[in-house]
Scaffold this active site. Structure first.
Site, mmCIF file in Angstrom:
data_model
loop_
_atom_site.group_PDB
_atom_site.id
_atom_site.type_symbol
_atom_site.label_atom_id
_atom_site.label_comp_id
_atom_site.label_asym_id
_atom_site.label_seq_id
_atom_site.Cartn_x
_atom_site.Cartn_y
_atom_site.Cartn_z
ATOM 1 N N SER A 55 0.734 -1.237 0.360
ATOM 2 C CA SER A 55 0.060 -0.097 -0.092
ATOM 3 C C SER A 55 0.916 1.406 -0.010
ATOM 4 C CB SER A 55 -0.786 -0.021 1.325
ATOM 5 O OG SER A 55 -0.117 0.102 2.407
ATOM 6 N N HIS A 56 2.160 1.122 0.276
ATOM 7 C CA HIS A 56 3.002 2.250 0.336
ATOM 8 C C HIS A 56 4.154 2.254 -0.458
ATOM 9 C CE1 HIS A 56 0.093 3.237 3.283
ATOM 10 N NE2 HIS A 56 0.370 4.501 3.283
ATOM 11 N N ASP A 186 4.788 -0.647 12.751
ATOM 12 C CA ASP A 186 4.151 0.337 12.097
ATOM 13 C C ASP A 186 2.881 0.123 11.745
ATOM 14 O OD1 ASP A 186 3.939 2.369 10.234
ATOM 15 O OD2 ASP A 186 5.196 1.633 8.651
ATOM 16 N N ALA A 188 -1.261 1.754 11.218
ATOM 17 C CA ALA A 188 -2.167 3.052 11.199
ATOM 18 C C ALA A 188 -3.034 2.825 12.194
ATOM 19 C CB ALA A 188 -2.931 2.899 9.703
ATOM 20 N N HIS A 194 -5.937 3.831 4.382
ATOM 21 C CA HIS A 194 -6.425 4.354 3.285
ATOM 22 C C HIS A 194 -5.919 3.649 1.978
ATOM 23 C CE1 HIS A 194 -8.225 7.411 0.361
ATOM 24 N NE2 HIS A 194 -9.001 7.205 1.499
ATOM 25 N N ASP A 196 -4.834 0.594 1.626
ATOM 26 C CA ASP A 196 -5.387 -0.773 1.310
ATOM 27 C C ASP A 196 -6.802 -0.705 0.966
ATOM 28 O OD1 ASP A 196 -3.320 -2.739 1.679
ATOM 29 O OD2 ASP A 196 -3.237 -2.093 3.868
HETATM 30 P P1 NDP Z 1 -0.493 -3.522 9.294
HETATM 31 O O1 NDP Z 1 -1.859 -3.836 9.922
HETATM 32 O O2 NDP Z 1 -0.383 -4.177 8.096
HETATM 33 O O3 NDP Z 1 0.589 -4.215 10.485
HETATM 34 C C1 NDP Z 1 0.423 -3.400 11.596
HETATM 35 C C2 NDP Z 1 1.684 -3.845 12.212
HETATM 36 O O4 NDP Z 1 1.094 -5.137 12.983
HETATM 37 C C3 NDP Z 1 2.892 -4.068 11.557
HETATM 38 O O5 NDP Z 1 4.067 -3.868 12.173
HETATM 39 C C4 NDP Z 1 2.910 -5.446 11.232
HETATM 40 O O6 NDP Z 1 4.111 -6.337 11.018
HETATM 41 C C5 NDP Z 1 2.070 -5.970 12.576
HETATM 42 N N1 NDP Z 1 1.189 -7.337 12.367
HETATM 43 C C6 NDP Z 1 0.455 -7.714 11.354
HETATM 44 N N2 NDP Z 1 -0.390 -8.625 11.490
HETATM 45 C C7 NDP Z 1 0.276 -9.322 12.618
HETATM 46 C C8 NDP Z 1 0.168 -10.610 13.275
HETATM 47 N N3 NDP Z 1 -0.688 -11.488 13.017
HETATM 48 N N4 NDP Z 1 0.975 -10.638 14.422
HETATM 49 C C9 NDP Z 1 1.824 -9.676 14.719
HETATM 50 N N5 NDP Z 1 2.209 -8.824 14.203
HETATM 51 C C10 NDP Z 1 1.357 -8.364 13.006
HETATM 52 O O7 NDP Z 1 -0.219 -2.086 9.007
HETATM 53 P P2 NDP Z 1 -1.402 -0.782 8.656
HETATM 54 O O8 NDP Z 1 -2.163 -1.280 7.695
HETATM 55 O O9 NDP Z 1 -1.888 -0.323 9.873
HETATM 56 O O10 NDP Z 1 -0.327 0.154 7.783
HETATM 57 C C11 NDP Z 1 0.317 -0.131 6.730
HETATM 58 C C12 NDP Z 1 1.249 1.070 6.292
HETATM 59 O O11 NDP Z 1 0.577 2.211 5.946
HETATM 60 C C13 NDP Z 1 2.250 1.371 7.406
HETATM 61 O O12 NDP Z 1 3.459 1.414 6.867
HETATM 62 C C14 NDP Z 1 1.934 2.782 7.744
HETATM 63 O O13 NDP Z 1 3.009 3.772 8.271
HETATM 64 C C15 NDP Z 1 1.358 3.151 6.397
HETATM 65 N N6 NDP Z 1 0.505 4.590 6.545
HETATM 66 C C16 NDP Z 1 1.118 5.708 6.374
HETATM 67 C C17 NDP Z 1 0.367 6.803 6.513
HETATM 68 C C18 NDP Z 1 0.937 8.211 5.966
HETATM 69 O O14 NDP Z 1 0.459 9.212 6.329
HETATM 70 N N7 NDP Z 1 2.103 8.330 5.544
HETATM 71 C C19 NDP Z 1 -0.959 6.874 6.793
HETATM 72 C C20 NDP Z 1 -1.560 5.600 7.160
HETATM 73 C C21 NDP Z 1 -0.761 4.349 7.236
HETATM 74 P P3 NDP Z 1 4.687 -6.586 9.708
HETATM 75 O O15 NDP Z 1 5.203 -5.410 9.092
HETATM 76 O O16 NDP Z 1 5.763 -7.757 10.120
HETATM 77 O O17 NDP Z 1 3.406 -7.363 8.790
HETATM 78 O O1 PYC Z 2 -2.773 4.788 3.664
HETATM 79 O O2 PYC Z 2 -3.658 5.788 5.176
HETATM 80 C C1 PYC Z 2 -2.958 5.817 4.022
HETATM 81 C C2 PYC Z 2 -2.109 6.900 3.903
HETATM 82 C C3 PYC Z 2 -2.540 8.220 4.075
HETATM 83 C C4 PYC Z 2 -1.364 8.894 3.555
HETATM 84 C C5 PYC Z 2 -0.302 8.153 3.188
HETATM 85 N N1 PYC Z 2 -1.025 6.864 3.204
#
Ligand code: NDP
Ligand code: PYC
Length: 345
Positions: A55-56, A186, A188, A194, A196
Protein backbone atom coordinates in the site's frame (compact mmCIF):
# COMPACT_ATOMS: atom_id res chain seq x y z
CA UNK A 1 -8.44 -37.64 -5.52
CA UNK A 2 -9.34 -34.07 -4.58
CA UNK A 3 -8.50 -31.30 -7.05
CA UNK A 4 -5.65 -29.01 -5.95
CA UNK A 5 -6.57 -25.33 -5.70
CA UNK A 6 -5.79 -23.22 -8.76
CA UNK A 7 -3.10 -20.67 -7.93
CA UNK A 8 -2.99 -17.84 -10.45
CA UNK A 9 0.28 -15.94 -10.26
CA UNK A 10 0.33 -12.35 -11.51
CA UNK A 11 2.90 -12.18 -14.31
CA UNK A 12 5.80 -10.16 -12.93
CA UNK A 13 9.42 -9.23 -13.43
CA UNK A 14 11.96 -9.42 -10.62
CA UNK A 15 14.10 -6.34 -10.09
CA UNK A 16 17.16 -5.99 -7.89
CA UNK A 17 16.71 -3.37 -5.16
CA UNK A 18 19.20 -1.02 -6.83
CA UNK A 19 17.34 -1.34 -10.17
CA UNK A 20 14.03 -0.42 -8.57
CA UNK A 21 15.59 2.53 -6.72
CA UNK A 22 17.16 3.79 -9.96
CA UNK A 23 13.84 3.54 -11.84
CA UNK A 24 11.92 5.37 -9.11
CA UNK A 25 14.63 8.01 -8.74
CA UNK A 26 14.36 8.66 -12.46
CA UNK A 27 10.59 9.09 -12.18
CA UNK A 28 10.87 11.55 -9.29
CA UNK A 29 13.54 13.59 -11.09
CA UNK A 30 11.55 13.63 -14.33
CA UNK A 31 8.48 14.89 -12.49
CA UNK A 32 10.09 17.82 -10.76
CA UNK A 33 12.04 16.87 -7.63
CA UNK A 34 15.63 17.70 -6.84
CA UNK A 35 18.22 14.91 -6.99
CA UNK A 36 18.36 14.78 -3.16
CA UNK A 37 14.58 14.43 -2.80
CA UNK A 38 14.43 11.86 -5.61
CA UNK A 39 17.06 9.71 -3.87
CA UNK A 40 15.32 9.80 -0.47
CA UNK A 41 11.80 9.11 -1.81
CA UNK A 42 12.96 6.38 -4.20
CA UNK A 43 14.70 4.58 -1.34
CA UNK A 44 11.62 4.91 0.92
CA UNK A 45 9.22 3.65 -1.73
CA UNK A 46 11.48 0.82 -2.92
CA UNK A 47 12.00 -0.37 0.68
CA UNK A 48 8.24 -0.54 1.23
CA UNK A 49 7.79 -2.55 -1.98
CA UNK A 50 10.73 -4.84 -1.12
CA UNK A 51 9.33 -5.53 2.34
CA UNK A 52 5.83 -6.33 1.07
CA UNK A 53 4.16 -3.10 2.26
CA UNK A 54 2.39 -2.75 -1.08
CA UNK A 55 0.00 0.00 0.00
CA UNK A 56 3.04 2.30 0.31
CA UNK A 57 5.29 0.88 -2.40
CA UNK A 58 5.16 1.52 -6.14
CA UNK A 59 1.37 1.73 -5.90
CA UNK A 60 1.98 5.29 -4.59
CA UNK A 61 4.05 6.51 -7.55
CA UNK A 62 1.14 7.82 -9.70
CA UNK A 63 -0.06 9.74 -6.61
CA UNK A 64 3.37 11.30 -6.11
CA UNK A 65 3.51 12.25 -9.79
CA UNK A 66 0.02 13.79 -9.91
CA UNK A 67 0.75 15.69 -6.69
CA UNK A 68 3.99 17.12 -8.08
CA UNK A 69 2.18 18.08 -11.30
CA UNK A 70 -0.57 19.83 -9.33
CA UNK A 71 1.90 22.21 -7.66
CA UNK A 72 0.61 21.17 -4.21
CA UNK A 73 4.04 20.07 -2.97
CA UNK A 74 7.49 21.51 -3.63
CA UNK A 75 9.69 18.66 -4.85
CA UNK A 76 12.77 20.88 -4.63
CA UNK A 77 12.11 22.32 -1.17
CA UNK A 78 15.13 22.97 1.03
CA UNK A 79 14.29 22.05 4.63
CA UNK A 80 15.25 24.58 7.31
CA UNK A 81 16.74 22.90 10.38
CA UNK A 82 16.58 24.78 13.70
CA UNK A 83 18.61 23.69 16.74
CA UNK A 84 16.23 24.93 19.45
CA UNK A 85 17.28 23.15 22.67
CA UNK A 86 19.55 20.42 24.01
CA UNK A 87 16.93 17.79 23.16
CA UNK A 88 14.79 19.50 20.54
CA UNK A 89 15.26 20.02 16.80
CA UNK A 90 12.69 21.71 14.59
CA UNK A 91 12.47 21.47 10.83
CA UNK A 92 10.39 23.56 8.49
CA UNK A 93 10.05 21.23 5.50
CA UNK A 94 9.13 24.28 3.39
CA UNK A 95 6.13 22.53 1.82
CA UNK A 96 8.34 19.64 0.76
CA UNK A 97 8.36 15.98 1.71
CA UNK A 98 8.94 14.88 5.32
CA UNK A 99 11.60 12.25 4.62
CA UNK A 100 14.16 14.70 3.14
CA UNK A 101 13.46 16.96 6.16
CA UNK A 102 14.33 14.04 8.44
CA UNK A 103 17.46 13.35 6.37
CA UNK A 104 18.55 16.98 6.74
CA UNK A 105 18.16 16.93 10.54
CA UNK A 106 19.17 13.34 11.26
CA UNK A 107 22.82 13.83 12.26
CA UNK A 108 21.92 16.63 14.69
CA UNK A 109 19.06 14.56 16.13
CA UNK A 110 21.31 11.56 16.80
CA UNK A 111 24.03 13.77 18.31
CA UNK A 112 21.45 15.28 20.69
CA UNK A 113 19.91 11.91 21.58
CA UNK A 114 23.35 10.57 22.45
CA UNK A 115 24.33 13.57 24.56
CA UNK A 116 20.99 14.36 26.27
CA UNK A 117 19.69 10.78 26.33
CA UNK A 118 16.58 11.78 24.38
CA UNK A 119 15.84 14.13 21.51
CA UNK A 120 12.74 15.22 19.66
CA UNK A 121 12.50 16.07 15.98
CA UNK A 122 9.47 18.18 15.13
CA UNK A 123 8.86 18.44 11.38
CA UNK A 124 6.18 20.82 10.08
CA UNK A 125 4.95 22.12 6.76
CA UNK A 126 5.63 18.64 5.37
CA UNK A 127 4.05 15.93 3.22
CA UNK A 128 4.30 12.23 4.17
CA UNK A 129 2.91 9.73 1.68
CA UNK A 130 4.97 6.68 2.61
CA UNK A 131 5.34 3.90 5.14
CA UNK A 132 6.63 5.10 8.50
CA UNK A 133 8.91 2.25 9.58
CA UNK A 134 11.74 3.29 7.20
CA UNK A 135 11.94 6.50 9.25
CA UNK A 136 12.54 4.64 12.55
CA UNK A 137 14.21 1.31 11.80
CA UNK A 138 17.66 2.76 10.95
CA UNK A 139 17.88 4.30 14.45
CA UNK A 140 17.51 0.84 16.00
CA UNK A 141 20.39 -0.47 13.88
CA UNK A 142 22.45 2.28 15.54
CA UNK A 143 21.44 1.07 19.02
CA UNK A 144 18.77 3.76 19.55
CA UNK A 145 15.05 3.49 20.29
CA UNK A 146 12.79 5.54 18.01
CA UNK A 147 9.10 6.40 17.96
CA UNK A 148 7.42 8.36 15.20
CA UNK A 149 3.96 9.48 14.24
CA UNK A 150 2.49 11.43 11.35
CA UNK A 151 -1.01 12.72 10.76
CA UNK A 152 -2.62 12.51 7.33
CA UNK A 153 -5.97 13.67 5.89
CA UNK A 154 -9.47 13.66 7.31
CA UNK A 155 -11.04 10.27 6.64
CA UNK A 156 -11.49 8.67 10.09
CA UNK A 157 -14.53 9.14 12.37
CA UNK A 158 -13.43 9.62 16.00
CA UNK A 159 -15.01 6.98 18.25
CA UNK A 160 -18.45 8.22 19.30
CA UNK A 161 -18.61 10.94 16.62
CA UNK A 162 -20.80 11.20 13.51
CA UNK A 163 -18.40 12.48 10.90
CA UNK A 164 -14.72 12.07 9.94
CA UNK A 165 -12.06 14.35 11.42
CA UNK A 166 -8.83 12.42 12.10
CA UNK A 167 -6.36 11.08 9.57
CA UNK A 168 -5.23 7.47 9.36
CA UNK A 169 -2.37 8.66 11.60
CA UNK A 170 0.24 5.89 11.81
CA UNK A 171 2.63 5.23 14.70
CA UNK A 172 5.94 3.43 14.16
CA UNK A 173 8.39 2.16 16.77
CA UNK A 174 11.81 0.54 16.54
CA UNK A 175 14.10 -0.85 19.23
CA UNK A 176 17.39 -2.74 19.04
CA UNK A 177 17.69 -6.30 20.24
CA UNK A 178 20.81 -8.29 20.92
CA UNK A 179 20.26 -11.15 18.53
CA UNK A 180 18.35 -10.46 15.35
CA UNK A 181 16.64 -7.69 13.49
CA UNK A 182 15.33 -4.76 15.53
CA UNK A 183 11.84 -4.96 17.00
CA UNK A 184 9.70 -2.82 14.69
CA UNK A 185 6.03 -2.09 14.42
CA UNK A 186 4.26 0.36 12.15
CA UNK A 187 0.49 0.69 12.23
CA UNK A 188 -2.21 3.04 11.06
CA UNK A 189 -4.52 4.05 13.92
CA UNK A 190 -7.44 3.53 11.54
CA UNK A 191 -8.90 0.02 11.25
CA UNK A 192 -7.26 -0.19 7.82
CA UNK A 193 -4.88 2.09 5.92
CA UNK A 194 -6.50 4.26 3.25
CA UNK A 195 -4.07 2.77 0.72
CA UNK A 196 -5.38 -0.74 1.41
CA UNK A 197 -8.95 0.45 0.87
CA UNK A 198 -7.90 1.84 -2.52
CA UNK A 199 -6.20 -1.46 -3.41
CA UNK A 200 -9.29 -3.46 -2.40
CA UNK A 201 -11.51 -1.15 -4.48
CA UNK A 202 -9.22 -1.59 -7.48
CA UNK A 203 -9.31 -5.39 -7.13
CA UNK A 204 -13.09 -5.45 -6.57
CA UNK A 205 -12.67 -7.08 -3.13
CA UNK A 206 -14.87 -6.58 -0.08
CA UNK A 207 -13.33 -5.49 3.23
CA UNK A 208 -13.69 -7.30 6.56
CA UNK A 209 -16.49 -5.95 8.78
CA UNK A 210 -15.75 -3.00 11.06
CA UNK A 211 -13.42 -1.02 8.80
CA UNK A 212 -15.64 1.83 7.70
CA UNK A 213 -18.96 3.48 7.02
CA UNK A 214 -20.73 4.74 3.89
CA UNK A 215 -21.84 8.31 3.16
CA UNK A 216 -24.87 7.82 5.43
CA UNK A 217 -22.72 6.67 8.34
CA UNK A 218 -23.87 3.07 7.96
CA UNK A 219 -21.36 0.20 8.34
CA UNK A 220 -20.13 -1.05 4.98
CA UNK A 221 -17.69 -3.61 3.62
CA UNK A 222 -17.64 -1.99 0.18
CA UNK A 223 -14.33 -0.10 -0.25
CA UNK A 224 -15.86 2.14 -2.93
CA UNK A 225 -18.59 3.25 -0.53
CA UNK A 226 -15.86 4.24 1.96
CA UNK A 227 -13.84 6.12 -0.67
CA UNK A 228 -16.86 7.83 -2.24
CA UNK A 229 -18.26 9.90 0.62
CA UNK A 230 -17.85 7.36 3.40
CA UNK A 231 -15.13 7.16 6.05
CA UNK A 232 -12.90 4.82 8.05
CA UNK A 233 -13.19 3.87 11.70
CA UNK A 234 -10.32 3.88 14.22
CA UNK A 235 -8.90 0.46 15.13
CA UNK A 236 -10.00 -0.85 18.54
CA UNK A 237 -12.86 1.61 19.09
CA UNK A 238 -12.16 4.24 21.76
CA UNK A 239 -8.57 3.02 22.25
CA UNK A 240 -7.41 3.53 18.66
CA UNK A 241 -9.37 6.78 18.61
CA UNK A 242 -7.40 8.06 21.62
CA UNK A 243 -4.11 7.16 19.92
CA UNK A 244 -5.23 8.90 16.73
CA UNK A 245 -6.05 12.02 18.80
CA UNK A 246 -2.55 11.82 20.32
CA UNK A 247 -1.03 11.68 16.83
CA UNK A 248 -2.96 14.83 15.82
CA UNK A 249 -1.63 16.56 18.96
CA UNK A 250 2.01 15.47 18.66
CA UNK A 251 2.46 15.40 14.87
CA UNK A 252 0.53 18.62 14.23
CA UNK A 253 -0.09 20.80 17.31
CA UNK A 254 3.37 20.18 18.80
CA UNK A 255 5.29 20.50 15.54
CA UNK A 256 3.40 23.51 14.18
CA UNK A 257 2.02 21.46 11.27
CA UNK A 258 -1.57 21.25 10.04
CA UNK A 259 -4.13 19.02 11.69
CA UNK A 260 -5.53 16.46 9.25
CA UNK A 261 -8.62 18.64 8.77
CA UNK A 262 -6.78 21.95 8.30
CA UNK A 263 -5.58 21.91 4.73
CA UNK A 264 -7.60 22.41 1.58
CA UNK A 265 -6.25 20.83 -1.58
CA UNK A 266 -9.37 21.39 -3.67
CA UNK A 267 -7.61 23.97 -5.85
CA UNK A 268 -4.93 21.40 -6.71
CA UNK A 269 -6.63 18.61 -8.68
CA UNK A 270 -4.41 15.51 -8.51
CA UNK A 271 -2.97 16.42 -5.08
CA UNK A 272 -2.81 13.32 -2.86
CA UNK A 273 -0.13 14.01 -0.24
CA UNK A 274 -1.36 15.23 3.17
CA UNK A 275 0.23 18.57 4.18
CA UNK A 276 0.75 18.03 7.90
CA UNK A 277 3.61 17.32 10.35
CA UNK A 278 5.67 14.51 11.84
CA UNK A 279 7.20 13.88 15.25
CA UNK A 280 10.18 11.61 15.90
CA UNK A 281 11.46 10.84 19.41
CA UNK A 282 14.87 9.17 19.69
CA UNK A 283 16.15 7.69 22.96
CA UNK A 284 19.65 6.46 23.78
CA UNK A 285 19.02 3.34 25.90
CA UNK A 286 22.67 3.46 26.93
CA UNK A 287 21.59 6.07 29.48
CA UNK A 288 19.04 3.73 31.11
CA UNK A 289 19.55 1.94 34.41
CA UNK A 290 20.15 -1.80 34.62
CA UNK A 291 21.30 -4.29 32.06
CA UNK A 292 22.01 -3.66 28.42
CA UNK A 293 18.72 -2.71 26.75
CA UNK A 294 19.31 -4.86 23.67
CA UNK A 295 19.80 -7.90 25.95
CA UNK A 296 16.57 -7.02 27.78
CA UNK A 297 14.61 -6.70 24.55
CA UNK A 298 16.04 -10.02 23.41
CA UNK A 299 14.83 -11.55 26.68
CA UNK A 300 11.34 -10.17 26.10
CA UNK A 301 11.29 -11.73 22.62
CA UNK A 302 12.54 -15.03 24.06
CA UNK A 303 9.73 -15.02 26.63
CA UNK A 304 7.13 -14.16 23.99
CA UNK A 305 8.28 -17.08 21.87
CA UNK A 306 8.27 -19.20 25.03
CA UNK A 307 4.52 -18.66 25.47
CA UNK A 308 3.82 -19.77 21.92
CA UNK A 309 4.17 -16.60 19.85
CA UNK A 310 5.12 -17.45 16.28
CA UNK A 311 5.14 -14.03 14.65
CA UNK A 312 6.43 -10.76 16.04
CA UNK A 313 5.40 -7.49 14.43
CA UNK A 314 8.09 -6.84 11.84
CA UNK A 315 8.75 -10.56 11.18
CA UNK A 316 6.75 -10.62 7.94
CA UNK A 317 8.53 -7.50 6.74
CA UNK A 318 11.99 -8.87 7.55
CA UNK A 319 11.20 -12.27 5.97
CA UNK A 320 9.92 -10.56 2.84
CA UNK A 321 13.11 -8.47 2.72
CA UNK A 322 15.30 -11.56 2.96
CA UNK A 323 13.31 -13.22 0.16
CA UNK A 324 13.62 -10.13 -2.04
CA UNK A 325 17.37 -10.11 -1.47
CA UNK A 326 17.48 -13.67 -2.84
CA UNK A 327 14.91 -13.49 -5.65
CA UNK A 328 14.62 -9.77 -6.42
CA UNK A 329 11.47 -7.66 -6.00
CA UNK A 330 8.51 -8.92 -8.01
CA UNK A 331 6.70 -6.10 -9.82
CA UNK A 332 3.58 -6.95 -11.82
CA UNK A 333 4.25 -6.47 -15.54
CA UNK A 334 1.44 -3.96 -16.06
CA UNK A 335 2.61 -1.92 -13.04
CA UNK A 336 6.21 -2.03 -14.29
CA UNK A 337 5.11 -0.90 -17.75
CA UNK A 338 3.33 2.08 -16.15
CA UNK A 339 6.43 2.93 -14.13
CA UNK A 340 8.56 2.82 -17.29
CA UNK A 341 6.11 5.16 -19.03
CA UNK A 342 6.37 7.57 -16.10
CA UNK A 343 10.16 7.30 -16.30
CA UNK A 344 9.99 8.09 -20.04
CA UNK A 345 11.88 4.92 -20.83
P1 NDP B 1 -0.70 -3.63 9.25
O1 NDP B 1 -2.02 -3.71 9.90
O2 NDP B 1 -0.45 -4.44 8.05
O3 NDP B 1 0.44 -3.99 10.29
C1 NDP B 1 0.57 -3.27 11.48
C2 NDP B 1 1.67 -3.84 12.34
O4 NDP B 1 1.22 -5.06 12.91
C3 NDP B 1 2.94 -4.16 11.56
O5 NDP B 1 4.04 -3.86 12.36
C4 NDP B 1 2.81 -5.66 11.30
O6 NDP B 1 4.06 -6.33 11.18
C5 NDP B 1 2.10 -6.11 12.56
N1 NDP B 1 1.28 -7.30 12.35
C6 NDP B 1 0.37 -7.52 11.40
N2 NDP B 1 -0.21 -8.72 11.57
C7 NDP B 1 0.37 -9.29 12.64
C8 NDP B 1 0.23 -10.53 13.31
N3 NDP B 1 -0.65 -11.44 12.91
N4 NDP B 1 1.01 -10.77 14.39
C9 NDP B 1 1.90 -9.86 14.83
N5 NDP B 1 2.09 -8.66 14.22
C10 NDP B 1 1.34 -8.38 13.15
O7 NDP B 1 -0.33 -2.09 8.89
P2 NDP B 1 -1.33 -0.90 8.59
O8 NDP B 1 -2.24 -1.36 7.54
O9 NDP B 1 -1.89 -0.37 9.83
O10 NDP B 1 -0.32 0.18 7.98
C11 NDP B 1 0.26 -0.07 6.71
C12 NDP B 1 1.26 1.00 6.35
O11 NDP B 1 0.58 2.20 6.02
C13 NDP B 1 2.25 1.39 7.44
O12 NDP B 1 3.55 1.26 6.90
C14 NDP B 1 1.94 2.84 7.74
O13 NDP B 1 3.06 3.62 8.09
C15 NDP B 1 1.37 3.30 6.42
N6 NDP B 1 0.54 4.49 6.58
C16 NDP B 1 1.08 5.69 6.24
C17 NDP B 1 0.33 6.85 6.41
C18 NDP B 1 0.91 8.18 6.12
O14 NDP B 1 0.27 9.20 6.37
N7 NDP B 1 2.12 8.28 5.60
C19 NDP B 1 -1.03 6.83 6.92
C20 NDP B 1 -1.48 5.48 7.29
C21 NDP B 1 -0.72 4.37 7.09
P3 NDP B 1 4.66 -6.67 9.72
O15 NDP B 1 5.21 -5.40 9.22
O16 NDP B 1 5.71 -7.69 9.96
O17 NDP B 1 3.53 -7.17 8.88
O1 PYC C 1 -2.71 4.68 3.61
O2 PYC C 1 -3.85 5.87 5.05
C1 PYC C 1 -2.98 5.76 4.18
C2 PYC C 1 -2.16 6.95 3.84
C3 PYC C 1 -2.47 8.25 4.04
C4 PYC C 1 -1.41 8.99 3.56
C5 PYC C 1 -0.49 8.13 3.09
N1 PYC C 1 -0.95 6.88 3.29
Amino acid sequence: MSASPLVVETPSEHLAYAQLVALLEHIFLRHGTSAEVAAVLADNCASAERDGAHSHGVFRIPGYVSTLASGWVDGKALPIVEDVASGFVRVDAANGFAQPALAAARALLVEKARSAGIAVLAIRNSHHFGALWPDVEPFAYEGLVALSMVNSMTCVVPHGADRPLFGTNPIAFAAPRADGDPIVFDLATSAIAHGDVQIAARKGERLPAGMGVDSLGQPTQDPKAILEGGALLPFGGHKGSALSMMVELLAAALTGGNFSFEFDWSNHPGAKTPWTGQLIIVIDPGKAAGQNFAERSQELVRQMHGVGLKRLPGDRRHAQRAKAQEDGIAIALDELANLRVLAGS
